[in-house]
Design a protein around this motif. Structure first.
Motif, PDB file in Angstrom:
ATOM      1  N   GLU B 232      -8.827  -4.853  -8.298  1.00 16.35           N
ATOM      2  CA  GLU B 232      -9.578  -5.831  -7.536  1.00 16.35           C
ATOM      3  C   GLU B 232     -10.981  -5.920  -8.110  1.00 16.35           C
ATOM      4  O   GLU B 232     -11.509  -4.933  -8.625  1.00 16.35           O
ATOM      5  N   HIS B 244      -9.649  -6.438  -0.434  1.00 20.82           N
ATOM      6  CA  HIS B 244      -8.516  -7.334  -0.300  1.00 20.82           C
ATOM      7  C   HIS B 244      -7.185  -6.684  -0.636  1.00 20.82           C
ATOM      8  O   HIS B 244      -6.157  -7.228  -0.330  1.00 20.82           O
ATOM      9  N   THR B 245      -7.223  -5.568  -1.346  1.00 22.39           N
ATOM     10  CA  THR B 245      -5.945  -4.953  -1.703  1.00 22.39           C
ATOM     11  C   THR B 245      -5.796  -3.580  -1.050  1.00 22.39           C
ATOM     12  O   THR B 245      -6.789  -2.890  -0.783  1.00 22.39           O
ATOM     13  N   GLU B 246      -4.554  -3.217  -0.884  1.00 18.98           N
ATOM     14  CA  GLU B 246      -4.206  -1.935  -0.303  1.00 18.98           C
ATOM     15  C   GLU B 246      -4.728  -0.795  -1.176  1.00 18.98           C
ATOM     16  O   GLU B 246      -5.234   0.212  -0.672  1.00 18.98           O
ATOM     17  N   ARG B 247      -4.621  -0.975  -2.495  1.00 17.87           N
ATOM     18  CA  ARG B 247      -4.987   0.107  -3.416  1.00 17.87           C
ATOM     19  C   ARG B 247      -6.493   0.370  -3.372  1.00 17.87           C
ATOM     20  O   ARG B 247      -6.931   1.520  -3.489  1.00 17.87           O
ATOM     21  N   THR B 248      -7.284  -0.676  -3.255  1.00 19.09           N
ATOM     22  CA  THR B 248      -8.727  -0.463  -3.114  1.00 19.09           C
ATOM     23  C   THR B 248      -9.009   0.309  -1.837  1.00 19.09           C
ATOM     24  O   THR B 248      -9.776   1.292  -1.832  1.00 19.09           O
ATOM     25  N   ARG B 249      -8.365  -0.116  -0.766  1.00 19.26           N
ATOM     26  CA  ARG B 249      -8.555   0.567   0.519  1.00 19.26           C
ATOM     27  C   ARG B 249      -8.184   2.047   0.399  1.00 19.26           C
ATOM     28  O   ARG B 249      -8.916   2.917   0.861  1.00 19.26           O
ATOM     29  N   ASN B 250      -7.048   2.299  -0.244  1.00 20.33           N
ATOM     30  CA  ASN B 250      -6.603   3.694  -0.423  1.00 20.33           C
ATOM     31  C   ASN B 250      -7.615   4.520  -1.201  1.00 20.33           C
ATOM     32  O   ASN B 250      -7.952   5.638  -0.819  1.00 20.33           O
ATOM     33  N   SER B 253     -10.722   5.112   0.963  1.00 20.99           N
ATOM     34  CA  SER B 253     -10.539   6.031   2.084  1.00 20.99           C
ATOM     35  C   SER B 253     -10.310   7.447   1.570  1.00 20.99           C
ATOM     36  O   SER B 253     -10.675   8.427   2.198  1.00 20.99           O
TER      37      SER B 253
END
Lengths: 221, 259, 219
Positions: B232, B244-250, B253
């Motif tokens: 992203e 915007h992406t799950e991987r960035t969030r992961n 976190s």
């Protein structure tokens, strides 16, 4: 120019005898100088002031005089002082040994001094005597650590035996000189001699390197 | 939505100074970069973030051809990156690089470290180079340490000298390869402050970093890498507040980032 | 046994000449073998397989052959291969330089390899050429590791020059042995020879120790 290696094959027995003398001389010198040098190295580290001073002076003297000079002096001059005539082989043995031992002393000292004091304290805590600590803990680690240096000492010793040719010890170098002069084929004879020495020295140093790699972990405290 | 807005504002009416097209890099069996495309504009501070081994540093070393890319194209000011060693040298003069382990030259004083580039590469006279170097050391707050050897400087001080050394070549672009990762916590701040000053001057900077606060505060654009790919990219508000992406969030976190 | 020490004084000029030749041999050999060693080390580290292979063979060959044999070989074989009749001095220099270059090559290679790759990259990142990186960054740092070994190689070389006496280079060993065989004052001449070598070599050995202590790498 045509190369003719036939004199070498025709005189192979003559050369083989020389090789045998080289090997004998080298082995004897290695064993004797290692024994003398390790003892000297222990004295250099643990001895009293006088002993330390004497050994240091001996080492520095040998570091400053060419082995050729030591060989020649022992063969020609020592009999005039001592009254004993040593044959060439044993003169060369004595000269090379006392010369190389000086280097072994330095190496042993460096090895012993590289062992951390904690090792000695750990051994003392177990109740070991000085002698036991030296024999069981310090020396084994020190000698493994300096194995690469011992390897170059062995190599130097083998090469030094060739200098014994100047007092006519019938080792490989001397035999090659004789054959070169008699056969009028110095190029072939000396080139072949290079090959022979290389074939002795190269595997020997490699073998010690490999031994070190296998043992190195035993010396890492 | 916001990313599109960001991108429109970002690219408007300008040509990128650096443009990567489908860049690849392999080390043996390991694929370090697997098709990265990216634009960087003049005057921007771009932060590369992502887990270790995701290809961020490989991007930097490829950019100044210390470790050239295997495939893909990179355009610097519209012309492709050179491949020959000789041209690569010209390229490197235009980019300053700051290393994770500082890599100051231990046999030179702080001043000499800053001078060595201009003197050996640009042929600047020693007097002139020394004058410029003094100014730069003053700028990074080390005017009193010019005669120190690197061994007598703290990590933070060493890294600031390294920044001055990079600036001495008057580069168009500055590359920072995890500049604070090898530092003690108490000296990280002084290095980040110097970098903030440079950003405020409007310098073009690419910063590989694990300092999320710095990225959020200073970056104009943030690129998230994972396994050799861009997961992203967007302005920091998007990446940190509204990924915007799950991987960035992961990834965030995982770092314990909560905005 | 009657000792005639005056024989040493009588031949003092011949011995002094020998000392000069010995020192000259040492200096000239080192002057050739330092650049020679650097070139061989760079060849060894280059990506060109032929260059690195050649360097490897050269170094391993001359490190694994007795120097005295190289001296004889240079004396008999070189004039035929190279086609020029070299003086005994030049032949001796050649043999010594071949030997010491091989040792120096290993010294320089180890020194260069001891420098972190990051240092090279930092230099390249400033736009330096490979040569500039070598000259400005790698060699000055490797110097600390190289100097002590070069110093002890120097001491060994000083002693090894005695081996060229076998092809009648007029060095200290050769001249002293010659006087011995002419005058039959064996003990006096051989002892004098040993003492002169000792007097010259001892300070050099001590200097080498000093250099090693001064440059000891503290990490």
């Amino acid at each position: 120019m045509e190369l003719d290696f036939s004199p070498i094959f025709e005189s192979w027995r003559f050369l083989a005898n020389g090789l045998l003398v080289t090997v004998q001389l080298a082995i004897l010198c290695c064993i004797a100088s290692l024994a003398l040098g390790i003892l000297g190295g222990i004295g250099r580290v643990y001895g009293g002031r006088v002993l330390k001073g004497t050994i240091t002076f001996y080492v520095d003297t040998m570091r400053s005089i060419p082995v050729l000079v030591v060989i020649v002096w022992i063969y020609f001059a020592l009999p005039l002082v001592s009254g004993y005539n040593l044959p060439p082989f044993w003169s060369a043995f004595l000269a090379i040994t006392i010369h190389v031992a000086a280097y072994v002393i330095e190496i042993t000292r460096a090895g012993i001094e590289s062992i951390r004091p904690g090792q000695v304290r750990a051994a003392q805590a177990l109740g070991m005597s000085h002698r036991q600590i030296l024999r069981e803990v310090v020396l084994p680690q020190a000698l493994i650590r300096v194995l690469p240096s011992i390897g170059s000492i062995v190599s130097v010793t083998i090469k030094d035996t060739a200098i014994a040719s100047v007092i006519a010890v019938p080792e490989y170098m001397k035999q090659s000189e004789t054959l070169a002069a008699q056969s009028f084929h110095p190029i072939e004879v000396f080139t072949f001699a290079m090959f022979v020495y290389f074939c002795i020295l190269f595997p020997t140093t490699r073998l010690i390197d490999r031994l070190y790699r296998r043992l190195a972990h035993l010396g890492q405290s | 939505m916001s990313s599109q807005v960001g991108q429109q504002i970002r690219g408007a009416g300008k040509k990128p100074i650096l443009s990567y097209h489908n860049v690849m890099k392999r080390f043996g069996n390991f694929t370090a970069l697997n098709g990265v495309s990216l634009d960087i504009y003049s005057g921007e501070v771009v932060c590369f973030i992502g887990p270790s081994g995701s290809g961020k540093s490989t991007m930097l070393r490829g950019t100044n051809a210390l470790d050239p890319f295997d495939e893909g194209q990179v355009f610097l000011d519209g012309s492709p990156l050179p491949t020959s060693e000789n041209e690569a040298r010209h390229l490197r003069r235009r980019m300053g690089m700051v290393f994770q382990n500082f890599e100051l030259f231990p046999h030179r004083t702080a001043l000499e470290n800053v001078m060595i580039g201009p003197v050996t590469v640009l042929g600047t006279s020693k007097d002139q180079a020394a004058k410029a170097a003094l100014k730069l050391l003053d700028k990074v707050g080390l005017a009193d340490k010019t005669q120190n050897y690197p061994a007598n400087l703290s990590g933070g001080q060493q890294q600031r000298v390294a920044i001055a050394r990079a600036l001495a070549m008057e580069p168009e672009l500055l590359l920072f390869d995890e500049p604070t990762s090898a530092l003690d916590p108490e000296t990280i701040g002084e290095v980040l402050n110097v970098m903030k000053t440079l950003a405020d001057e409007g310098r073009t900077m690419i910063v590989v970093t694990h300092e999320m606060n710095f990225a959020k505060r200073v970056a104009d654009w943030v690129v998230v890498f994972e396994r050799g790919q861009v997961v992203e990219q967007g302005p920091p508000e998007q990446i940190f507040d509204d990924p915007h992406t799950e991987r960035t969030r992961n990834f965030l976190s995982h770092l314990g980032w909560h905005g | 046994m009657k000792l005639e020490w005056s024989v040493v004084w009588q031949y003092r000029w011949l011995l002094a000449e020998g000392v000069l030749v010995t020192i000259g041999l040492t200096i000239v050999t080192m002057a050739i073998a330092v650049p020679g060693g650097i070139i061989l080390a760079l060849m060894r580290l280059s990506k060109n397989r032929f260059l690195s292979g050649f360097s490897l063979c050269f170094v391993e060959l001359f490190r694994n052959i007795p120097l005295i044999l190289v001296v004889y070989w240079a004396f008999y074989v070189m004039p035929i291969f190279v086609g020029i009749e070299l003086s005994a001095f030049a032949t001796g220099i050649t043999a010594l330089a071949l030997n010491v270059s091989a040792y120096n090559a290993e010294t320089f290679r180890a020194g260069i390899n001891s420098i972190r790759q990051g240092q090279v990259q930092a230099g390249l990142a400033l736009g330096m050429s490979r040569f500039q990186v070598l000259r400005e960054i790698v060699l000055p740092q490797a110097f600390r590791r190289i100097m002590p070994i070069l110093a002890s190689t120097w001491v060994s070389l000083f002693k090894d020059t005695s081996l060229v006496s076998v092809i009648a280079v007029g060095d200290l060993a050769h001249n002293a042995l010659m006087v011995r065989s002419q005058t039959f004052r064996v003990l006096e001449m051989l002892t004098a020879m040993a003492l002169i070598y000792w007097a010259l070599g001892y300070p050099q050995a001590k200097l080498a120790d000093w250099i090693r202590k001064k440059f000891e790498v503290k990490e």
